[in-house]
Design an enzyme around this catalytic site. Sequence first.
Site, PDB file in Angstrom:
ATOM      1  N   CYS A   1     -44.035  15.548   7.814  1.00  0.00           N
ATOM      2  CA  CYS A   1     -43.384  14.557   6.953  1.00  0.00           C
ATOM      3  C   CYS A   1     -41.935  14.968   6.689  1.00  0.00           C
ATOM      4  O   CYS A   1     -41.118  14.978   7.597  1.00  0.00           O
ATOM      5  CB  CYS A   1     -44.190  14.378   5.661  1.00  0.00           C
ATOM      6  SG  CYS A   1     -43.763  12.886   4.739  1.00  0.00           S
TER       7      CYS A   1
ATOM      8  N   HIS B   1     -50.116  13.665   7.501  1.00  0.00           N
ATOM      9  CA  HIS B   1     -50.365  14.930   6.808  1.00  0.00           C
ATOM     10  C   HIS B   1     -51.707  15.567   7.183  1.00  0.00           C
ATOM     11  O   HIS B   1     -52.697  15.362   6.483  1.00  0.00           O
ATOM     12  CB  HIS B   1     -50.345  14.697   5.296  1.00  0.00           C
ATOM     13  CG  HIS B   1     -48.982  14.428   4.748  1.00  0.00           C
ATOM     14  ND1 HIS B   1     -48.195  15.429   4.226  1.00  0.00           N
ATOM     15  CD2 HIS B   1     -48.259  13.296   4.673  1.00  0.00           C
ATOM     16  CE1 HIS B   1     -47.035  14.908   3.836  1.00  0.00           C
ATOM     17  NE2 HIS B   1     -47.057  13.611   4.096  1.00  0.00           N
TER      18      HIS B   1
ATOM     19  N   GLU C   1     -52.549  18.547   6.672  1.00  0.00           N
ATOM     20  CA  GLU C   1     -52.949  19.530   5.634  1.00  0.00           C
ATOM     21  C   GLU C   1     -53.706  18.864   4.489  1.00  0.00           C
ATOM     22  O   GLU C   1     -54.329  19.560   3.688  1.00  0.00           O
ATOM     23  CB  GLU C   1     -51.720  20.294   5.125  1.00  0.00           C
ATOM     24  CG  GLU C   1     -50.901  19.607   4.037  1.00  0.00           C
ATOM     25  CD  GLU C   1     -50.009  18.481   4.553  1.00  0.00           C
ATOM     26  OE1 GLU C   1     -50.231  17.987   5.678  1.00  0.00           O
ATOM     27  OE2 GLU C   1     -49.103  18.081   3.802  1.00  0.00           O
TER      28      GLU C   1
END
Lengths: 79, 223
Positions: free
Chosen positions: B85, B194, B196
């Site tokens: 990002c 994302h 994560e």
Amino acid sequence: MARVVVDVMPKPEILDPQGQAVANALPRLGFDGITEVRQGKHFELEVADDVDDATLAKIAETFLANPVIEDWVVRRVDA
Amino acid sequence: MRVGVITFPGTLDDVDAQRAVKYADAEAVPLWHADHDLKGVDAVIVPGGFSYGDYLRCGAIARFAPVMQEVIEAANKGMPVLGICNGFQILCEAHLLPGALTRNSKLHFVCRDQWLKVENNQTAWTTRYDKDAEILVPLKSGEGGYQADQHTLDELEGEGRVVFRYVGENPNGSRNNIAGITSANGRIVGLMPHPEHAIEALTGPTDDGLGMFLSLVDSVVKA
């Protein structure tokens, strides 16, 4: 001291959704006849006399603008 | 196996990135933007958020942070680097990856779970995926539209350097539906979504993102 203006604009081939949103709002607000809007950035720098044009160009190209998506113009103006 | 995670003023996702590293059984090492120090890590993650308030352009100021000078030098020597990002935006501004991220085509901030296709499973961060696997991870960004000139796009496509592509409707106007790309050596990867945030079912939509961190551990252990 001198005043230097740097104008940064999205390249013509890059989509400018912000400019388009402004253009689309104008007729709704009763302003007709505006066919296109492009939105960019305008910087005003107060510059010491010993800063040369090459340095100003470097500032514009490496920091104020991203040449991948933006064009830039540096102008010295009368303060 | 030590993986650095950078924190800039305005970074949001450093804690989740550190957590993902730990879930992959590696040690997460916090790195501070103002330090000229990578603390001897084996890889670096540049996480998401709004570094330095995203003033001027997303990532434009973070790219000049002291820690980034170390990251650029290490990346050019082959250290694996992942930009997520805002991290992807920073890697583009730093010229570690080509192109730039621009305002979403419909101007709205997009926040949703997004299907991606893994088109390159040969990078340091994607070997755990099957080629053309589809994964579901969160996407949350206002300036995620990937832009590059035609020559750069042709090069990325021709060399198989598009790592992730959006499946279904293009969420942000990215050219060629590009969600993530890699460097010529396959060590640096940047993506807008994302991974994560998708490492276990309890806190994410899937655990599909964990494979990126496991892939990294594999690639560093092998090296």
